[in-house]
Design a protein around this motif. Structure first.
Motif, PDB file in Angstrom:
ATOM      1  N   UNK A  27     -20.381  18.107  25.245  1.00 48.68           N
ATOM      2  CA  UNK A  27     -20.449  18.907  23.810  1.00 48.68           C
ATOM      3  C   UNK A  27     -20.336  17.688  22.571  1.00 48.68           C
ATOM      4  N   UNK A  28     -20.820  18.061  21.349  1.00 50.62           N
ATOM      5  CA  UNK A  28     -20.948  17.009  20.617  1.00 50.62           C
ATOM      6  C   UNK A  28     -20.743  17.566  19.136  1.00 50.62           C
ATOM      7  N   UNK A  29     -19.865  16.692  18.383  1.00 45.20           N
ATOM      8  CA  UNK A  29     -19.274  16.909  16.852  1.00 45.20           C
ATOM      9  C   UNK A  29     -19.977  15.936  15.997  1.00 45.20           C
ATOM     10  N   UNK A  30     -20.734  16.709  14.838  1.00 47.94           N
ATOM     11  CA  UNK A  30     -21.317  15.528  13.997  1.00 47.94           C
ATOM     12  C   UNK A  30     -20.538  15.593  12.839  1.00 47.94           C
ATOM     13  N   UNK A  31     -20.507  14.516  12.220  1.00 51.50           N
ATOM     14  CA  UNK A  31     -19.888  14.569  10.645  1.00 51.50           C
ATOM     15  C   UNK A  31     -20.947  14.313   9.650  1.00 51.50           C
ATOM     16  N   UNK A  32     -21.078  14.654   8.620  1.00 51.26           N
ATOM     17  CA  UNK A  32     -22.309  14.273   7.650  1.00 51.26           C
ATOM     18  C   UNK A  32     -21.752  14.303   6.116  1.00 51.26           C
ATOM     19  N   UNK A  33     -22.285  13.532   5.304  1.00 49.37           N
ATOM     20  CA  UNK A  33     -22.071  13.420   3.831  1.00 49.37           C
ATOM     21  C   UNK A  33     -22.838  14.446   3.161  1.00 49.37           C
ATOM     22  N   UNK A  40     -31.792  15.013  10.363  1.00 47.77           N
ATOM     23  CA  UNK A  40     -31.978  15.781  11.582  1.00 47.77           C
ATOM     24  C   UNK A  40     -30.719  15.966  12.774  1.00 47.77           C
ATOM     25  N   UNK A  41     -29.918  14.825  12.780  1.00 46.85           N
ATOM     26  CA  UNK A  41     -28.865  14.718  13.572  1.00 46.85           C
ATOM     27  C   UNK A  41     -28.108  15.762  13.557  1.00 46.85           C
ATOM     28  N   UNK A  42     -27.760  16.285  12.118  1.00 46.81           N
ATOM     29  CA  UNK A  42     -26.623  17.475  11.980  1.00 46.81           C
ATOM     30  C   UNK A  42     -27.071  18.532  12.659  1.00 46.81           C
ATOM     31  N   UNK A  43     -28.342  18.995  12.763  1.00 42.62           N
ATOM     32  CA  UNK A  43     -28.721  20.390  13.230  1.00 42.62           C
ATOM     33  C   UNK A  43     -28.732  20.099  14.958  1.00 42.62           C
ATOM     34  N   UNK A  44     -28.757  18.723  15.321  1.00 40.11           N
ATOM     35  CA  UNK A  44     -28.875  18.612  16.776  1.00 40.11           C
ATOM     36  C   UNK A  44     -27.463  18.839  17.624  1.00 40.11           C
ATOM     37  N   UNK A  45     -26.526  18.776  16.837  1.00 39.04           N
ATOM     38  CA  UNK A  45     -25.191  18.532  17.431  1.00 39.04           C
ATOM     39  C   UNK A  45     -24.593  20.069  17.569  1.00 39.04           C
ATOM     40  N   UNK A  46     -23.655  20.124  18.530  1.00 36.72           N
ATOM     41  CA  UNK A  46     -23.110  21.409  18.749  1.00 36.72           C
ATOM     42  C   UNK A  46     -22.319  22.109  17.707  1.00 36.72           C
ATOM     43  N   UNK A  47     -21.726  20.958  17.160  1.00 38.07           N
ATOM     44  CA  UNK A  47     -21.009  21.655  15.674  1.00 38.07           C
ATOM     45  C   UNK A  47     -21.018  20.306  14.916  1.00 38.07           C
ATOM     46  N   UNK A  48     -21.080  20.630  13.366  1.00 41.41           N
ATOM     47  CA  UNK A  48     -21.380  19.753  12.357  1.00 41.41           C
ATOM     48  C   UNK A  48     -20.221  20.063  11.396  1.00 41.41           C
ATOM     49  N   UNK A  49     -19.517  18.857  10.610  1.00 32.01           N
ATOM     50  CA  UNK A  49     -18.491  19.155   9.700  1.00 32.01           C
ATOM     51  C   UNK A  49     -18.857  18.310   8.282  1.00 32.01           C
ATOM     52  N   UNK A  50     -18.924  18.885   7.375  1.00 35.90           N
ATOM     53  CA  UNK A  50     -19.243  18.028   5.969  1.00 35.90           C
ATOM     54  C   UNK A  50     -17.725  17.287   5.754  1.00 35.90           C
ATOM     55  N   UNK A  51     -17.804  16.173   5.587  1.00 33.38           N
ATOM     56  CA  UNK A  51     -16.866  15.327   5.334  1.00 33.38           C
ATOM     57  C   UNK A  51     -16.668  14.784   3.977  1.00 33.38           C
ATOM     58  N   UNK A  52     -17.394  14.866   2.963  1.00 30.17           N
ATOM     59  CA  UNK A  52     -17.104  14.260   1.569  1.00 30.17           C
ATOM     60  C   UNK A  52     -18.723  13.784   1.065  1.00 30.17           C
ATOM     61  N   UNK A  53     -18.504  13.214  -0.168  1.00 28.15           N
ATOM     62  CA  UNK A  53     -19.679  12.839  -0.809  1.00 28.15           C
ATOM     63  C   UNK A  53     -20.505  11.699  -0.461  1.00 28.15           C
ATOM     64  N   UNK A  54     -21.696  11.345  -0.832  1.00 30.33           N
ATOM     65  CA  UNK A  54     -22.325  10.570  -0.304  1.00 30.33           C
ATOM     66  C   UNK A  54     -21.701   9.076  -0.039  1.00 30.33           C
ATOM     67  N   UNK A  55     -20.732   8.693  -1.039  1.00 25.45           N
ATOM     68  CA  UNK A  55     -20.473   7.160  -0.973  1.00 25.45           C
ATOM     69  C   UNK A  55     -19.562   7.079   0.464  1.00 25.45           C
ATOM     70  N   UNK A  56     -19.812   5.920   1.108  1.00 21.96           N
ATOM     71  CA  UNK A  56     -19.258   5.688   2.565  1.00 21.96           C
ATOM     72  C   UNK A  56     -17.787   5.709   2.440  1.00 21.96           C
TER      73      UNK A  56
END
Length: 450
Positions: A27-33, A40-56
């Motif tokens: 199983x995979x967990x993606x993180x995204x800004x 595309x990778x965000x919807x590919x993962x089994x779970x995805x979590x927003x982790x913050x604004x755009x800046x790294x």
């Protein structure tokens, strides 16, 4: 056993890792800004979590937030990909302390190799030749001038903790060195939190050749041959090949043996890459070690048939390598072209919305992409939007296929470096294999500076 992995990265490498995990029933967990919500990778993962604004620093470098998600999702392991936190020894250390498997080497080895100065000393101890340079960090421009007098120009000024060409500059005189020292030191401090610099002799007409290694927790280590990575702009790779057509079988074996000897001495585990500069006489010098998977890993996969991400996960699971050096063979020739959202002459990033996106298709054509049609390329991250990988029975076959595939690669709405890539792969010097680190400046940019 690892059953659930958080991918602490974004874009094409996140998608690449997810594909292998799916095949391994992990199983995979993606993180995204906020900027990557539609990636595309965000919807590919089994779970995805927003982790913050755009800046790294508020998202992909936010360790607290990433570990918060890791705990909430109850993951067994974290795969860092490349860039961001992939070579941050503190990140790896906290993973271990939390009982989460870090898919990479130990934090101690990562720290040792993360400093270019410590890495040089370690590799000298392992018997690898190193480029003549300073033995330690240089803290002032005056100290740099004194060191330069001993080494002799031209010199590569480098950030000790740097990577990806950041904080690196060639200098040819005292005046250039003084000017470059302060600006590069400040830049290194901003990007890496460490402004220390060191100096190396610039090897003229050099080739950038790297060795892919794998090492398990049972003392076994192998190399998976070399990659030729000399076509670069701003000290960042643009086109990579495997194998190199420049080095002889004798040099290949010598470099491979040296790389394996070094990783065993270090107690290194997982995937890694030892990079060398090779001069016109095939003398090779240690450059640096990348303690992670490389952007250009697909070309090694193509000539060996080995999934490097799968090997990373298998090693992290504590299993012995099932591969033997004697049984590894080079099958064909592979080339990777990095597709950047940038002006093909100035190399300035070209953010914007992609109005048309058509990938080339066909046998022995592989695409690794981070975008899709109607996708907004933002200015917050590296401008690479994809990688085009081709394989042929020979280098000539691979080049012919690459030309065809690049011609079929359609991106509209933003500028890309595809015209540059087509120009390079059709150049007589590239076709003849004359691919030194100065190729872009010597043969590509000169046509625009006349």
């Amino acid at each position: 056993m690892i059953k659930k992995i958080l991918i602490a990265n974004r874009g094409e490498i996140a998608a690449r890792i997810i594909r292998t995990c799916k095949r391994m029933n992990i199983d995979t967990v993606a993180i995204y800004s906020e900027a990557d919500e539609g990636s595309p990778y965000v919807s590919m993962a089994d779970e995805s979590f927003l982790i913050g604004p755009p800046r790294v620093n508020e998202s992909y470098l936010n360790m607290d937030k990433i570990f918060e998600v890791a705990k909430e999702a109850k993951v067994d392991a974290i795969h860092p990909g490349y860039g961001f936190l992939s070579e941050n020894d503190q990140f790896a250390k906290i993973c271990t302390e939390m009982g989460i498997v870090f898919i990479g080497p130990s934090s101690n080895v990562m720290k040792q190799m993360g400093s270019k100065i410590l890495a040089r000393k370690s590799m000298e101890q392992a018997g690898l030749p190193v480029v003549p340079g300073t033995d330690g960090a240089v803290s002032t421009a005056d100290d740099a001038l004194a060191a330069a007098e001993e080494i002799g120009y031209p010199i590569m000024l480098k950030a000790s903790a740097g990577g990806g060409g950041i904080g690196m500059q060639v200098v040819y005189s005292d005046a250039e060195l003084v000017k470059a020292f302060d600006s590069n030191s400040k830049r290194a401090l901003t990007f890496f939190g460490d402004g220390s610099m060191f100096l190396e002799k610039k090897i003229e007409n050099a080739r950038h050749i790297e060795l892919q290694i794998l090492a398990d927790h049972h003392g076994n280590a192998i190399h998976l041959f070399e990659r030729e990575c000399s076509i670069q702009r701003r000290n960042q790779k643009v086109i990579e090949e495997a194998p190199s057509t420049f080095i002889t079988e004798e040099t290949r074996k010598s470099m491979g043996d040296a790389a394996v000897r070094a990783v065993k001495m270090l107690g290194y585990t997982n995937a890694g890459t030892i990079e060398f500069l090779v001069d016109e006489q095939e003398n090779y010098y240690f450059l640096e070690m990348n303690t992670r998977i490389q952007v250009e890993h697909p070309i090694t996969e193509e000539i060996t048939g080995i999934d490097l991400v799968e090997q990373q996960i298998t090693i992290a699971n504590g299993k012995e390598l099932s591969l033997n050096q004697e049984n590894l063979v080079i099958d064909g020739h592979a080339i990777e072209a990095r597709i950047y959202a940038e002006d093909p002459v100035s190399f300035f990033p070209s953010p914007g919305r992609i109005s048309l996106f058509v990938l080339p298709e066909g046998q022995d054509i592989r695409n690794e992409t981070a975008v899709k049609e109607d996708y907004l390329v933002t200015p917050f991250y590296d401008p690479m939007i994809g990688k085009l990988i081709v394989k042929g029975n020979t280098r000539d076959d691979a080049i012919a296929l690459l030309k065809h595939a690049l011609s079929d690669y359609k991106v509209e709405g933003i500028k890309t470096n595809i015209p540059m890539l087509l120009n390079i792969v059709d150049h007589e010097q590239f076709l003849s294999g004359n691919t030194t680190t100065g190729f872009v400046e010597t043969y590509y940019l000169t046509q625009f500076n006349k």
